[in-house]
Design an enzyme around this catalytic site. Structure first.
Site, PDB file in Angstrom:
ATOM      1  N   GLU A 142     -14.447   4.873 -18.501  1.00 50.94           N
ATOM      2  CA  GLU A 142     -13.358   5.285 -17.601  1.00 50.94           C
ATOM      3  C   GLU A 142     -12.041   4.583 -17.897  1.00 50.94           C
ATOM      4  O   GLU A 142     -10.975   5.107 -17.599  1.00 50.94           O
ATOM      5  CB  GLU A 142     -13.754   5.069 -16.133  1.00 50.94           C
ATOM      6  CG  GLU A 142     -13.841   3.627 -15.635  1.00 50.94           C
ATOM      7  CD  GLU A 142     -15.189   2.952 -15.889  1.00 50.94           C
ATOM      8  OE1 GLU A 142     -15.893   3.373 -16.835  1.00 50.94           O
ATOM      9  OE2 GLU A 142     -15.523   1.989 -15.180  1.00 50.94           O
ATOM     10  N   CYS A 192     -22.368   0.686 -17.286  1.00 54.73           N
ATOM     11  CA  CYS A 192     -22.538  -0.769 -17.224  1.00 54.73           C
ATOM     12  C   CYS A 192     -23.762  -1.155 -16.385  1.00 54.73           C
ATOM     13  O   CYS A 192     -24.874  -1.029 -16.857  1.00 54.73           O
ATOM     14  CB  CYS A 192     -21.252  -1.415 -16.732  1.00 54.73           C
ATOM     15  SG  CYS A 192     -21.133  -3.121 -17.287  1.00 54.73           S
ATOM     16  N   GLY A 211       0.801  -1.218   0.000  1.00 55.51           N
ATOM     17  CA  GLY A 211       0.000   0.000   0.000  1.00 55.51           C
ATOM     18  C   GLY A 211       0.834   1.268   0.000  1.00 55.51           C
ATOM     19  O   GLY A 211       0.378   2.330   0.393  1.00 55.51           O
ATOM     20  N   LEU A 212       2.085   1.166  -0.464  1.00 54.20           N
ATOM     21  CA  LEU A 212       2.956   2.354  -0.474  1.00 54.20           C
ATOM     22  C   LEU A 212       2.804   3.152  -1.769  1.00 54.20           C
ATOM     23  O   LEU A 212       3.376   4.226  -1.909  1.00 54.20           O
ATOM     24  CB  LEU A 212       4.422   1.934  -0.331  1.00 54.20           C
ATOM     25  CG  LEU A 212       4.826   1.290   0.991  1.00 54.20           C
ATOM     26  CD1 LEU A 212       6.300   0.907   0.960  1.00 54.20           C
ATOM     27  CD2 LEU A 212       4.560   2.251   2.155  1.00 54.20           C
ATOM     28  N   HIS A 226     -17.438   0.635 -20.373  1.00 53.26           N
ATOM     29  CA  HIS A 226     -16.804   1.410 -19.300  1.00 53.26           C
ATOM     30  C   HIS A 226     -15.910   2.496 -19.897  1.00 53.26           C
ATOM     31  O   HIS A 226     -14.743   2.241 -20.181  1.00 53.26           O
ATOM     32  CB  HIS A 226     -15.926   0.501 -18.434  1.00 53.26           C
ATOM     33  CG  HIS A 226     -16.688  -0.433 -17.561  1.00 53.26           C
ATOM     34  ND1 HIS A 226     -17.021  -0.132 -16.270  1.00 53.26           N
ATOM     35  CD2 HIS A 226     -17.185  -1.659 -17.800  1.00 53.26           C
ATOM     36  CE1 HIS A 226     -17.703  -1.144 -15.740  1.00 53.26           C
ATOM     37  NE2 HIS A 226     -17.807  -2.089 -16.646  1.00 53.26           N
ATOM     38  N   THR A 267      14.944   4.550   9.899  1.00 50.82           N
ATOM     39  CA  THR A 267      15.416   3.816   8.722  1.00 50.82           C
ATOM     40  C   THR A 267      15.501   2.302   8.947  1.00 50.82           C
ATOM     41  O   THR A 267      15.775   1.553   8.012  1.00 50.82           O
ATOM     42  CB  THR A 267      16.816   4.302   8.309  1.00 50.82           C
ATOM     43  OG1 THR A 267      17.739   3.984   9.363  1.00 50.82           O
ATOM     44  CG2 THR A 267      16.838   5.795   8.053  1.00 50.82           C
ATOM     45  N   PHE A 298     -26.036   1.619 -16.419  1.00 51.59           N
ATOM     46  CA  PHE A 298     -26.778   1.688 -17.687  1.00 51.59           C
ATOM     47  C   PHE A 298     -27.983   0.739 -17.623  1.00 51.59           C
ATOM     48  O   PHE A 298     -29.113   1.103 -17.941  1.00 51.59           O
ATOM     49  CB  PHE A 298     -25.828   1.292 -18.822  1.00 51.59           C
ATOM     50  CG  PHE A 298     -26.467   0.901 -20.132  1.00 51.59           C
ATOM     51  CD1 PHE A 298     -26.729   1.853 -21.106  1.00 51.59           C
ATOM     52  CD2 PHE A 298     -26.766  -0.429 -20.411  1.00 51.59           C
ATOM     53  CE1 PHE A 298     -27.285   1.486 -22.334  1.00 51.59           C
ATOM     54  CE2 PHE A 298     -27.321  -0.808 -21.630  1.00 51.59           C
ATOM     55  CZ  PHE A 298     -27.588   0.151 -22.592  1.00 51.59           C
ATOM     56  N   GLN A 299     -27.719  -0.486 -17.155  1.00 54.57           N
ATOM     57  CA  GLN A 299     -28.787  -1.494 -17.104  1.00 54.57           C
ATOM     58  C   GLN A 299     -29.905  -1.053 -16.149  1.00 54.57           C
ATOM     59  O   GLN A 299     -31.088  -1.206 -16.446  1.00 54.57           O
ATOM     60  CB  GLN A 299     -28.200  -2.839 -16.665  1.00 54.57           C
ATOM     61  CG  GLN A 299     -27.163  -3.371 -17.656  1.00 54.57           C
ATOM     62  CD  GLN A 299     -26.408  -4.597 -17.151  1.00 54.57           C
ATOM     63  OE1 GLN A 299     -26.576  -5.023 -16.007  1.00 54.57           O
ATOM     64  NE2 GLN A 299     -25.572  -5.164 -18.007  1.00 54.57           N
ATOM     65  N   GLY A 326     -21.436  -2.703 -11.444  1.00 53.48           N
ATOM     66  CA  GLY A 326     -21.649  -3.476 -10.231  1.00 53.48           C
ATOM     67  C   GLY A 326     -22.230  -4.831 -10.545  1.00 53.48           C
ATOM     68  O   GLY A 326     -22.560  -5.120 -11.700  1.00 53.48           O
TER      69      GLY A 326
HETATM   70  N1  GLN Z   1     -23.534  -7.197 -13.508  1.00 54.46           N
HETATM   71  C1  GLN Z   1     -23.742  -6.655 -14.793  1.00 54.46           C
HETATM   72  C2  GLN Z   1     -23.419  -7.656 -15.895  1.00 54.46           C
HETATM   73  O1  GLN Z   1     -22.677  -8.570 -15.692  1.00 54.46           O
HETATM   74  C3  GLN Z   1     -22.948  -5.383 -14.978  1.00 54.46           C
HETATM   75  C4  GLN Z   1     -21.483  -5.590 -14.873  1.00 54.46           C
HETATM   76  C5  GLN Z   1     -20.721  -4.300 -14.682  1.00 54.46           C
HETATM   77  O2  GLN Z   1     -21.284  -3.323 -14.245  1.00 54.46           O
HETATM   78  N2  GLN Z   1     -19.429  -4.317 -14.947  1.00 54.46           N
HETATM   79  O3  GLN Z   1     -23.899  -7.501 -17.004  1.00 54.46           O
END
Ligand code: GLN
Length: 523
Positions: free
Chosen positions: A500, A372, A13-14, A498, A184, A375-376, A345
């Site tokens: 990002e 993702c 974690g550095l 995604h 040190t 979106f769904q 998620g």
């Molecule tokens: N759980 C959803 C799927 O598998 C969305 C996945 C995600 O958000 N990366 O389609």
């Protein structure tokens, strides 16, 4: 071939990943080509099967590999697209060795850790030979861990091979005690451990709250056998993007050039500094609420965090992120947000909270971006509350829903293996000319990265569109819905991919840029 190896000492974690990425960036700005490799000691083939709380975000590359989040740092700092060869795990190595054994490739031999496993590792570390000026290898974990011993041994062997030039950089922890003294001893011990494995570091970077004092550096140099000028400071910084300049000021580039006998290049440009300056000059501020379920660990959404920095820089806007736990959501927590993001998620926990957040954004004209799973769930929310499809849902959340607006695509139905079997990696997406998506990307075809199993159910596309939802991005080959938007709303857009993962300081993700821009107008 020339290699730089970065190891870690005392504790994890550095920020070894960002340190490695920064070293790469310095070399890049000096005109050298660099390919990074991350070694992970765990037995999983990749982190794709781990919980984000175990491991942080799973970073996805163009080629569909699910990798360690440090590859995200490398791609962002170096502004390159990497491939699966850049992430090696113990699981991959053993899998390859065992498969070779079964094929009879070691016929007649006892298959042993040394040389067979170490040879396999060396083979993997050499795939980029000749393809870059420097291969930059980060060894995950801490020196002394059982998990990375075998990798250290393989590296030690490679460093003795006649045609290789090696440099070892050890990042270690330097605690400060109550009196303010920088200690040190932990670093001395971890370097001794490294030496006992046959490796002498060339550079030691001291991770400390503050800059290392001259005395501290001299002491580390004396006890660990490195030159005092090769002991560098890595103090706490407000922003990880400041690290390359910090190391540059401590002459790291020249230390590396000298040690690896790199040919001097004419193309020197320290472009990074100018880019980073933009990050810290802003005239506006916004609050963006992120409604997720791993909000206790910001590493779980690290690429989103970084994408907001990039999008902020181009908008001269500081983006303050507000992490909101989806299971404990109410209007109060969303009230001060100028924009809302619902990230990716998995599974039912928190899904209803996310749906409520989306409803709130839609009804109150709050700029919204769904990614993702986000979106769904935007499709689910619209189906329920605008199309009046009662109890509409994704079959991932409710397998018995009467209106499965999000469902598994047929090719996902018969898959039982969990590792590496989602829809993964880069796919083309065609944008509708008259859409917000097109306005943001200014392209007909875009390529973005995916990681999911579920999709918009084609049976419901018509009723959703008849009620005013627009699918403005489509994967034509399979007619899959990839982007949705609501034309009546100031900014309501979501993507199955995604965005990002491809956001860089040099090229911020358009969907984030748009969100920050409309949020700042609202602010
Ligand atoms: N759980 C959803 C799927 O598998 C969305 C996945 C995600 O958000 N990366 O389609």
């Amino acid at each position: 071939m020339k290699y730089i190896v970065v190891t870690g000492g005392v504790l994890s974690g550095l920020g070894k990943g960002v340190t490695t990425a920064s070293i790469g960036r310095i070399l890049k700005d000096h005109g050298y080509s660099v390919i990074p490799i991350k070694i992970d000691g765990y037995v999983n083939v990749d982190p794709g099967t781990m919980n984000p709380y175990e491991h942080g975000e799973v970073f996805v590359l163009d080629d569909g590999s699910e990798t360690d989040l440090d590859l995200g740092h490398y791609e962002r700092f170096l502004n390159v697209n990497l491939t699966r060869e850049s992430n090696i795990t113990t699981g991959q190595i053993y899998k390859a060795v065992i498969e070779k054994e079964r094929r009879g490739e070691y016929l007649g031999k006892t298959v042993q850790i040394i040389p067979h496993v170490t040879d396999e590792i060396k083979c993997r570390l050499k795939v980029f030979d000749g393809k870059a000026d420097v291969v930059l290898i980060e060894v995950g974990g801490t020196i002394g861990d059982m998990e990375n011993m075998i990798f250290i041994e393989a590296l030690r062997q490679m460093s003795r091979e006649p045609n290789n030039e090696f440099m070892f950089i050890h990042l270690s922890y330097v605690p400060t005690i109550i009196s303010g003294e920088q200690k040190t001893k932990p670093t001395q011990h971890s370097v001794r451990e490294l030496q006992s494995l046959g490796i002498q570091p060339d550079v030691i970077i001291g991770r400390c709250k503050t800059k290392l004092k001259k005395r501290t550096r001299e002491k580390i140099a004396l006890f660990c056998g490195v030159k005092p000028e090769n002991v560098l400071s890595n103090p706490d910084v407000d922003d990880i993007y400041l690290l390359p300049s910090l190391f540059k000021k401590q002459n790291l580039a020249n230390i590396i050039i000298k040690k690896l006998k790199l040919r001097h290049k004419m193309t020197y440009s320290f472009k990074w500094d100018t880019l980073v300056e933009k990050l810290h000059t802003y005239d506006k501020e916004v609050i963006i609420g992120i409604v997720g379920k791993y909000t206790g660990l910001e590493d779980a959404y690290i690429s989103i965090k970084e994408a907001f920095k990039h999008a902020g820089a181009i908008n001269s806007c500081r983006v303050n992120l507000k992490w909101i736990e989806a299971e404990r959501i109410d209007e109060m927590c969303l009230g001060d947000c100028h924009g809302i993001l619902v990230p990716g998620g998995f599974g039912p926990r928190g899904a209803e909270g996310k749906i409520n957040a989306i409803k709130y954004a839609r009804e109150n004209n709050i700029p919204f971006l769904g990614i993702c799973f986000g979106f769904q769930l935007a499709v689910v929310e619209f189906a329920r509350n605008v199309c009046n499809l009662e109890n509409a849902n994704s079959t991932e959340v409710d397998p018995d829903t009467p209106h499965p607006v999000i469902d598994l695509i047929p090719e996902q139905r018969n898959i039982s293996d969990k590792g590496g079997t989602m829809r993964l990696g880069s796919y083309p997406c065609r944008l509708r000319r008259d859409s917000l998506a097109y306005k943001l990307y200014k392209k007909d075809i875009i390529y973005e990265r995916h990681r999911h199993r579920w999709e918009v159910n084609p049976k419901y596309v018509r009723v959703l569109e008849e009620n005013g939802l627009i699918f403005s991005g489509i994967y034509e080959e399979r007619n899959l819905m990839e982007i949705l938007e609501l034309p009546e709303h100031p900014y309501f857009i979501a993507s199955q991919f995604h965005p990002e993962f491809k956001s860089r300081l040099e090229s911020p993700a358009p969907l984030f840029v748009g969100l920050v821009e409309s949020a700042s107008r609202r602010a």
